[in-house]
Each structure stands twice: as structure tokens, then as C-alpha cells.
Design an enzyme around this catalytic site. Structure first.
Site, PDB file in Angstrom:
ATOM      1  N   ARG A 176      -5.179   0.551  -6.741  1.00 13.19           N
ATOM      2  CA  ARG A 176      -3.945   1.112  -6.161  1.00 13.19           C
ATOM      3  C   ARG A 176      -3.372   2.231  -7.028  1.00 13.19           C
ATOM      4  O   ARG A 176      -2.667   3.101  -6.553  1.00 13.19           O
ATOM      5  CB  ARG A 176      -2.866   0.023  -6.019  1.00 13.19           C
ATOM      6  CG  ARG A 176      -3.198  -1.042  -4.990  1.00 13.19           C
ATOM      7  CD  ARG A 176      -1.939  -1.855  -4.689  1.00 13.19           C
ATOM      8  NE  ARG A 176      -2.234  -3.083  -3.972  1.00 13.19           N
ATOM      9  CZ  ARG A 176      -2.405  -3.160  -2.656  1.00 13.19           C
ATOM     10  NH1 ARG A 176      -2.348  -2.079  -1.913  1.00 13.19           N
ATOM     11  NH2 ARG A 176      -2.643  -4.319  -2.079  1.00 13.19           N
ATOM     12  N   VAL A 179     -11.498   3.342   2.322  1.00  6.76           N
ATOM     13  CA  VAL A 179     -10.984   4.196   1.247  1.00  6.76           C
ATOM     14  C   VAL A 179     -10.101   3.390   0.292  1.00  6.76           C
ATOM     15  O   VAL A 179      -9.588   2.332   0.663  1.00  6.76           O
ATOM     16  CB  VAL A 179     -10.164   5.387   1.815  1.00  6.76           C
ATOM     17  CG1 VAL A 179     -11.062   6.384   2.509  1.00  6.76           C
ATOM     18  CG2 VAL A 179      -9.056   4.919   2.761  1.00  6.76           C
ATOM     19  N   GLY A 211       0.762  -1.243   0.000  1.00  6.07           N
ATOM     20  CA  GLY A 211       0.000   0.000   0.000  1.00  6.07           C
ATOM     21  C   GLY A 211       0.792   1.292   0.000  1.00  6.07           C
ATOM     22  O   GLY A 211       0.317   2.303  -0.502  1.00  6.07           O
ATOM     23  N   GLU A 213       3.970   4.026   6.228  1.00  2.30           N
ATOM     24  CA  GLU A 213       2.753   3.207   6.083  1.00  2.30           C
ATOM     25  C   GLU A 213       1.705   4.012   5.309  1.00  2.30           C
ATOM     26  O   GLU A 213       1.694   5.243   5.341  1.00  2.30           O
ATOM     27  CB  GLU A 213       2.254   2.827   7.493  1.00  2.30           C
ATOM     28  CG  GLU A 213       1.023   1.971   7.562  1.00  2.30           C
ATOM     29  CD  GLU A 213       1.134   0.605   6.896  1.00  2.30           C
ATOM     30  OE1 GLU A 213       1.360   0.571   5.672  1.00  2.30           O
ATOM     31  OE2 GLU A 213       0.948  -0.421   7.570  1.00  2.30           O
ATOM     32  N   ASP A 214       0.819   3.305   4.627  1.00  2.00           N
ATOM     33  CA  ASP A 214      -0.241   3.977   3.880  1.00  2.00           C
ATOM     34  C   ASP A 214      -1.355   4.442   4.809  1.00  2.00           C
ATOM     35  O   ASP A 214      -1.770   5.595   4.791  1.00  2.00           O
ATOM     36  CB  ASP A 214      -0.806   3.053   2.785  1.00  2.00           C
ATOM     37  CG  ASP A 214      -1.170   1.662   3.300  1.00  2.00           C
ATOM     38  OD1 ASP A 214      -0.996   1.377   4.502  1.00  2.00           O
ATOM     39  OD2 ASP A 214      -1.638   0.837   2.495  1.00  2.00           O
ATOM     40  N   ASP A 237      -5.298   1.838  10.690  1.00  2.63           N
ATOM     41  CA  ASP A 237      -6.729   1.642  10.931  1.00  2.63           C
ATOM     42  C   ASP A 237      -6.912   1.270  12.405  1.00  2.63           C
ATOM     43  O   ASP A 237      -7.003   2.141  13.267  1.00  2.63           O
ATOM     44  CB  ASP A 237      -7.201   0.555   9.959  1.00  2.63           C
ATOM     45  CG  ASP A 237      -8.688   0.304   9.989  1.00  2.63           C
ATOM     46  OD1 ASP A 237      -9.425   1.183  10.432  1.00  2.63           O
ATOM     47  OD2 ASP A 237      -9.119  -0.782   9.558  1.00  2.63           O
TER      48      ASP A 237
END
Ligand code: 5GP
Length: 179
Positions: free
Chosen positions: A169, A157, A49, A103-104, A107
Site C-alpha cells: 500500500r 495492480v 485502499g 474510492e481507490d 473493478d
């Protein structure tokens, strides 16, 4: 009307536009440039990601630095009831290095807590975390994140590196699932 896209059965609409994301990434990079002046940090970008975020970030980092890419696998540990994420592909010695994990999205935070523990066990000089997106309402474990691009609502998202079932992506805007 906002432009929407369909992937499989789901519809997504633009949530944060590419230009806004890129502007924020430049701000994050300049903060890192200040904070790490005179140091040679090692960026550890978590695949898949974070590939787009990491690439954009590195364009504005003007330090002498290195970057490498890791994967995080999940597997069922024999002795443990829960899933454990294991770091794959870290060939560099991070002992005494100033490590920045890229990191993308954070969560629940569970993945990042585990990654952090495993990296700290290798005695880096320092360890900080940068994430492009964070969902504060979804957090299940407290975790210190030094650089956050955007705090977003607790909604699914995709785009800007994030996928839905492997797709999306490559989208350069961030999309959110339509209600
Ligand atoms: P955590 O352990 O923090 O719950 O999960 C982090 C990982 O879950 C992220 O690296 C990302 O791969 C995935 N993830 C969490 N939220 C989303 C989301 O809204 N969209 C997508 N595409 N992936 C997400």
C-alpha cells in the site's frame, strides 16, 4: 528495463508512475473545484485502499469541505445467498449534504453499487463518485462514475494505497502483476 518488485511469490512491474498519478489527481481536483463552487461537499473516503489517493486529492481541493473515512465490510446475510457489503463508521449525518465518495479502484463495480444504494437511502442532496482507477472490462453492473483517474486493463495492480495480501500500500507508483 522496468524496475520490478517481489511480494511473496509474485512479481510486479511499474505500471503508472507517481508523477503521472499526481498530475492526474490535480486535474481531478480542479474539476471538482469547478463543479462544487459555492458548495461544501463531504468527501467519504473508503478505507483502506483510498487513503493515499484521498490525501493527495485533498491537497488540491480548494473548497470549504469536509472529509471522513469509512470501511466496507463483507458479511453473509442470513436471508440472502450472496455477500453483502455494509458501510461501517459513518457517524456524519449525510442528509442534504453534497457527498463525494472517494474510492481507490472500481473493478466489478459491485461494492460501489451497494455503497451507493446505502448512501442514497440516507437522502444526500447529491452523490457523486470519484475513483482513481477503473477496469472497464471487469464491470459487472453499470454504475455512473463522475470522476475517473485512469481506465486500466483488467489486471491485478498494487501500490498507491492498493495492497496484495496487506502489503504494497505504501508504494508511490502503481504496479501491475508481471505476466
Ligand atoms: P469491486 O466490488 O469493484 O469488484 O471491488 C472493489 C475492491 O476490490 C476495491 O476497492 C479493491 O479493494 C479491490 N480490488 C479490485 N481490483 C483490485 C486490484 O487490481 N488490486 C487490488 N490490490 N485490489 C483490487
Amino acid at each position: 528495463m522496468k524496475s520490478t518488485i517481489q511480494i511473496h511469490d509474485k512479481h510486479f512491474e511499474v505500471f503508472i508512475e507517481k508523477t503521472i498519478i499526481e498530475h492526474r489527481i490535480i486535474e481531478l481536483a480542479s474539476k471538482i473545484n469547478q463543479d462544487y463552487q459555492g458548495k461544501r461537499p463531504l468527501f467519504l473516503a473508503i478505507l483502506n485502499g483510498s487513503f493515499m489517493f484521498a490525501a493527495e486529492l485533498m491537497k488540491s481541493v480548494n473548497l470549504a469541505c469536509e472529509i471522513t473515512f469509512l470501511r466496507v465490510s463483507s458479511y453473509q446475510a442470513t436471508q440472502s445467498s450472496g455477500k453483502v457489503h455494509k458501510i461501517l463508521g459513518l457517524l456524519e449525518n449525510i442528509e442534504n449534504r453534497d457527498v463525494i465518495v472517494v474510492e481507490d479502484i472500481v473493478d466489478t463495480g459491485l461494492t460501489m453499487v451497494e455503497i451507493k444504494q446505502q448512501l442514497l437511502a440516507q437522502n444526500p442532496a447529491s452523490l457523486s463518485i470519484i475513483t482513481l482507477f477503473q477496469k472497464p472490462e471487469a464491470l459487472k453492473q453499470p454504475i455512473d462514475i463522475q470522476y475517473i483517474g485512469f481506465e486500466i486493463e483488467n489486471k491485478f495492480v498494487l501500490g498507491y494505497g492498493l495492497d496484495y495480501d496487506g502489503l504494497g500500500r505504501n508504494l508511490s507508483d502503481l504496479y501491475v502483476l508481471c505476466e
